[in-house]
Every structure is written in C-alpha cells, then in structure tokens.
Write an enzyme that holds these catalytic residues in place. Structure first.
Site, mmCIF file in Angstrom:
data_model
loop_
_atom_site.group_PDB
_atom_site.id
_atom_site.type_symbol
_atom_site.label_atom_id
_atom_site.label_comp_id
_atom_site.label_asym_id
_atom_site.label_seq_id
_atom_site.Cartn_x
_atom_site.Cartn_y
_atom_site.Cartn_z
ATOM 1 N N ASN A 1 0.737 -1.198 0.314
ATOM 2 C CA ASN A 1 -0.178 0.130 -0.387
ATOM 3 C C ASN A 1 0.769 1.129 -0.192
ATOM 4 O OD1 ASN A 1 -2.544 -1.899 0.318
ATOM 5 N ND2 ASN A 1 -2.543 -1.423 2.015
ATOM 6 N N ASN B 1 -6.736 17.653 -46.111
ATOM 7 C CA ASN B 1 -7.304 17.502 -44.654
ATOM 8 C C ASN B 1 -6.915 17.850 -43.330
ATOM 9 O OD1 ASN B 1 -9.511 17.097 -45.478
ATOM 10 N ND2 ASN B 1 -9.320 14.899 -45.555
ATOM 11 N N SER C 1 -8.135 12.449 -48.965
ATOM 12 C CA SER C 1 -9.277 12.031 -49.306
ATOM 13 C C SER C 1 -9.040 10.691 -49.964
ATOM 14 C CB SER C 1 -10.034 12.745 -49.082
ATOM 15 O OG SER C 1 -11.491 12.084 -49.821
ATOM 16 N N THR D 1 -14.147 38.951 -31.844
ATOM 17 C CA THR D 1 -15.481 38.251 -30.467
ATOM 18 C C THR D 1 -16.849 37.808 -31.181
ATOM 19 O OG1 THR D 1 -16.680 40.684 -30.414
ATOM 20 C CG2 THR D 1 -14.653 40.292 -29.297
ATOM 21 N N HIS D 2 -17.355 36.659 -30.795
ATOM 22 C CA HIS D 2 -18.430 36.215 -31.157
ATOM 23 C C HIS D 2 -18.022 35.461 -32.410
ATOM 24 C CE1 HIS D 2 -20.680 38.669 -28.432
ATOM 25 N NE2 HIS D 2 -19.940 39.169 -28.777
ATOM 26 N N GLU E 1 -7.189 17.948 -35.872
ATOM 27 C CA GLU E 1 -8.664 16.876 -35.236
ATOM 28 C C GLU E 1 -8.677 16.718 -34.064
ATOM 29 O OE1 GLU E 1 -10.568 16.334 -39.006
ATOM 30 O OE2 GLU E 1 -11.129 18.353 -40.406
ATOM 31 N N GLN F 1 -7.264 1.260 -7.733
ATOM 32 C CA GLN F 1 -6.206 0.895 -8.365
ATOM 33 C C GLN F 1 -6.523 0.930 -9.710
ATOM 34 O OE1 GLN F 1 -4.263 -3.650 -8.483
ATOM 35 N NE2 GLN F 1 -5.844 -3.987 -9.725
ATOM 36 N N LYS G 1 -5.071 3.672 -12.269
ATOM 37 C CA LYS G 1 -3.465 4.015 -13.327
ATOM 38 C C LYS G 1 -3.737 4.532 -14.626
ATOM 39 C CE LYS G 1 -0.911 1.865 -9.671
ATOM 40 N NZ LYS G 1 -2.051 1.976 -8.722
ATOM 41 N N LYS H 1 -8.714 17.097 -51.738
ATOM 42 C CA LYS H 1 -8.544 17.806 -50.405
ATOM 43 C C LYS H 1 -7.096 17.363 -49.554
ATOM 44 C CE LYS H 1 -12.365 16.632 -47.848
ATOM 45 N NZ LYS H 1 -12.993 17.425 -47.313
HETATM 46 N N1 ARG Z 1 -2.116 -2.880 -7.636
HETATM 47 C C1 ARG Z 1 -2.373 -2.749 -6.094
HETATM 48 C C2 ARG Z 1 -2.955 -1.370 -6.860
HETATM 49 O O1 ARG Z 1 -2.289 -0.726 -8.294
HETATM 50 C C3 ARG Z 1 -1.205 -2.601 -5.425
HETATM 51 C C4 ARG Z 1 -1.787 -2.460 -4.039
HETATM 52 C C5 ARG Z 1 -2.116 -3.531 -3.745
HETATM 53 N N2 ARG Z 1 -1.991 -3.690 -2.495
HETATM 54 C C6 ARG Z 1 -3.669 -4.370 -1.846
HETATM 55 N N3 ARG Z 1 -2.988 -4.627 -0.689
HETATM 56 N N4 ARG Z 1 -4.076 -5.151 -3.014
HETATM 57 O O2 ARG Z 1 -2.951 -0.223 -5.638
#
Ligand code: ARG
Length: 457
Positions: A109, A284, A276, A154-155, A289, A321, A324, A282
């Site tokens: 953790n 583009n 295109s 403007t606008h 975009e 988790q 990520k 074209k």
């Molecule tokens: N893969 C977990 C995360 O990204 C790591 C921590 C996991 N800890 C646990 N007590 N399960 O949060």
C-alpha cells in the site's frame, strides 16, 4: 506466483487472477518500483534492521533486474499480480532468504503510493519540457509576426485588428499557466509516503526522513492513513492535463478554421495533413482534429478519477488500482499531442497578405474611427452612432470605411478631415494600441523581452 499464499487454501481462480491483476499496466513503473526498494533497503541498513552485506546483495540484484528488464532479457509476465510482486519474487528467486527481507517494514500500500508518485513526478518533468519547447516555438513565431496584421474576433465576428504575434501571445500565456499549475502540483505532492506501511505505520524503527531524502522528496508524509489513500495529486494532475488539452483544442479549432478555404490564413504543411480516399483535391487537417478529439479522453480520465475516489472509506481499497490506466493514458495522450502540435505549428505556412486583406474588411477600424471623433471633441456615444451610420453606407456600397470619400464622411459629421484616413489605417489601428499586453509593436516587444527572460529562468 503469489506473495500472500500463506493464509489461503485454494488456488486462485484464473478469472479472479486476471481481474485483480494490474501487471499489464503497472509494469511501466518498474524503474520507480526498484528505485523505491533501493532507498528502502538503504534506510533499513542505516537503521541496523538489515546488515550492510544484506543491503548490498539486495541492491546489486535489484539493479541487475532493472537492467535486464531494460534490455529485454528479463520479461515481465502476467503470472505475477503486479509490478511489486514481480520485482520481489524475482529478487527472492535469485537471492533466497536475503531477498525475503526486502519487504520488512513495508506494505504494497505504501509501496504503490510511492511508485505512483515517483512515476507522476517524472512525467510532470517530461510534460514541462514539452510545454517549454512549445513556448519557445511560439515565442519565435511571435517575433517573426509582429507586423502580421490579422482581424481579432469576438463572437467569431471581426472586431478589431491585432497581429498574428499578439494572437499567438494569448496561447503563450495559457501554456505558461499550464507549466505553473504542473509545478504547483509537483511541489504539493512531493512528500514521501513510504513508511506508512499498510495504513498504520510500522513497529520497526524506520527513518522516514532518510528514505524521503534519498528519493528527492521534501520530507515524509505526516499521516500514515492519508499516505496510502491520498490520490488528490492525481485529481490535480488530471485537471491540469485537461486544461492543457483545452488550450490545445481551442488552438486546433482555430487552426482548422484558418486552414479552411474560407479563411486561408495559414496552410498546414503536407507532413501534417492527410488526403481523402475519394476527393482528390482534399488536404485535411486531421492532426489538429485528432488533438481536438483526444481532449475528451483526458476529461474522461479526470471524471473517472473523481468518481473512483468519492466513496472510498479510509484507508487503502482496491478501487485505487483504477487510478493507473486512466492516468497513464492521459499522460501519454497529452505528451503525444504536445509533440505533434508543436511540429504542426512550427511547419505551418502563415499567409500574411491574406490575413492583412481580411483585417481590412469587416470594419475592424470602426472603433478607431469613433476614437478619431472623440479626439475632436465628439462624445463617445455620439461618435459610436455616427460611425454606425457610415458603416451602413459602406455596407450598402460594398466598400470599406477608408474607401469612402471625405465628402461622405463630412455629410454625416463635419468634424472629419483628410487625416481620418491616416487615423483609421490598419497600421495606425494596431500601432496606437500600446497599453501593456496590447498588439502595438513596442508593447509586444516589451512583453517578448519579459517572456524571453521567463524562458531563460
Ligand atoms: N496493484 C495495487 C494497486 O495498484 C497495489 C497495491 C495492492 N495492495 C493490496 N493491499 N492489494 O493499488
């Protein structure tokens, strides 16, 4: 390959393993994970919790693992739950009982909280470098376009004439603030969570100050429960990244307009355009975009992060988790967009003559014509009305204000003299605007000097 098999009697179901695992996305933090472990064992040895010999073996092997992952000889596979389990398991395979001591006084953790902070810190630095490069490009384009007149809108209606340098300068300020936001976030998040343990610290005599300083943090975090459950800095980061995307997206929208046949203010380089499959004529602006389009996924990451966090009780929960993939995706997206955007504007062709012709049409000098009357004693509100009438006459005849004969000016208001033409010329309109931050050349030069100094610091 589980680090926590002891308490369990059944093998984990394959679907459960896959659902629970994060290795396919958190493996990109292997360098930070190893860096954190090296700092941790260095501190453990300094505190006499591990011997120096044990520390040396662990560090040597961690460095070896890092270089093998880097050169591809050691492959990170899905049988491990996450990057932390992978590194520790390989270490134990190679060093036996010594490796088993690495995790003393640590939990995944606080480990994952650390890894993510280290990772984000590195990425903030990279994004900052990209933003700085973009600012340098903008500044040199500004220097080249101090006399490139263009209509200010403007606008989306022509309003008053500015210069292309001035227009670019607006974006310069936005990206400058973006750097400031990233730097604020970096300094606020720069406290080390390692040593918080699972949630309640540990009974080992850890030196958290030492670990923090080894990892270039300003110090350790001050509450172990907060340390393992704080993801505020990700909300802030995703908000800052969203703001960068807003700026890129607005700029792209303008580039798409300017590149259109209706404006023709710029022409994108062939390298940044696409054709295109059916329409041979074209060219583009796909890159602009796409950047505009990718803004959505970064906003989405921010919304997801906010939602993930809103109901989580203290301290660590597996929901975290989920921070990520979306953060990694937002970072990759912003970095990719910044690189492509910089190349796109650096290579685009600026059509000065067309911008100038456009600024002469659409009565962008009407305010200046009113100001001319004010200088001759006419109250502004009356002057506004008089110029309004003249504009109507011009629209009727399909001409611009400076093409109207002096007698016509005088018929509406006798105050006008020959010098009105000089007063409402495009050059005068821009050059008279010399308040700090305005488009007049001298005012712009002052700002450019300040911005140059800012980029050097
Ligand atoms: N893969 C977990 C995360 O990204 C790591 C921590 C996991 N800890 C646990 N007590 N399960 O949060």
């Amino acid at each position: 390959m589980k680090l926590w098999g002891g308490r369990f009697t059944k093998e984990e179901n394959q679907l459960v393993h896959k659902f629970n695992a994060s290795i396919d996305f958190d493996q990109r933090m292997y360098r930070q994970d190893i860096e954190g472990s090296i700092a941790h064992v260095t501190m453990l040895a300094a505190q006499g919790i591990l011997t120096d010999a044990e520390k040396d073996i662990i560090i040597k092997n961690l460095q070896q693992i890092r270089s093998e992952v880097e050169d591809g000889t050691l492959v990170i596979t899905e049988e491990y739950e996450d990057i932390h389990s992978f590194v520790e398991s390989v270490l134990i395979e190679r060093t036996g009982d010594v490796g088993k001591k690495l995790h003393t006084g640590r939990s995944r953790n606080d480990q994952v909280a650390l890894d993510m902070k280290l990772y984000v810190r590195d990425e903030i630095d990279e994004i900052d470098t990209l933003l700085k490069k973009l600012l340098q490009t903008l500044l040199s384009m500004m220097e080249q376009n101090l006399d490139t007149y263009m209509p200010g809108f403007t606008h989306l209606q022509k309003a008053q004439p500015v210069t292309f340098a001035h227009h670019l300068g607006a974006y310069f300020e936005m990206f400058k603030r973006d750097r400031g936001r990233l730097s604020d976030i970096r300094s606020r998040m720069n406290l080390c969570p390692l040593g918080a343990g699972a949630l309640a610290g540990t009974t080992y005599p850890l030196d958290r100050e030492l670990t923090a300083s080894l990892l270039h943090f300003d110090g350790p975090t001050l509450n172990s429960m907060d340390s393992v459950s704080d993801r505020d800095y990700l909300v802030e980061l995703l908000s800052a990244l969203s703001t960068i995307m807003i700026h890129l997206s607005r700029f792209c929208e303008e580039i798409i307009l300017w590149n259109s046949n209706e404006y023709r203010f710029i022409e994108l380089d062939d390298a940044y355009s696409t054709g295109s499959s059916i329409m041979p004529q074209k060219k583009n602006p796909d890159i602009a975009e796409l950047i505009r389009g990718k803004t959505g996924r970064v906003f989405g990451a921010l919304t997801t992060m906010l939602t993930v966090l809103k109901g989580i009780p203290l301290a660590y929960n597996k929901d975290m988790q989920e921070d990520k993939e979306l953060t990694f995706d937002a970072i990759d997206t912003v970095k990719g967009c910044l690189v492509l955007f910089e190349g796109m504007i650096r290579s685009m062709h600026v059509k000065k003559e067309i911008m100038e012709i456009s600024s002469k049409r659409g009565f962008t000098n009407a305010t200046d014509a009113a100001d001319y009357l004010v200088r001759h004693g006419v109250p502004f509100r009356d002057a506004h009305g008089i110029i309004g009438q003249l504009v109507l006459i011009c629209i009727d005849r399909g001409i611009s204000l400076d093409e109207l004969p002096l007698e016509e000016f005088k018929k509406v208001c006798p105050v006008f003299e020959e010098d009105v033409y000089e007063a409402i010329s495009l050059k005068t309109c821009v050059e008279q605007r010399q308040t700090l931050g305005a488009p007049g050349r001298a005012a712009m030069e002052k700002v450019i000097t300040l911005e140059k100094k800012y980029l050097e610091d």
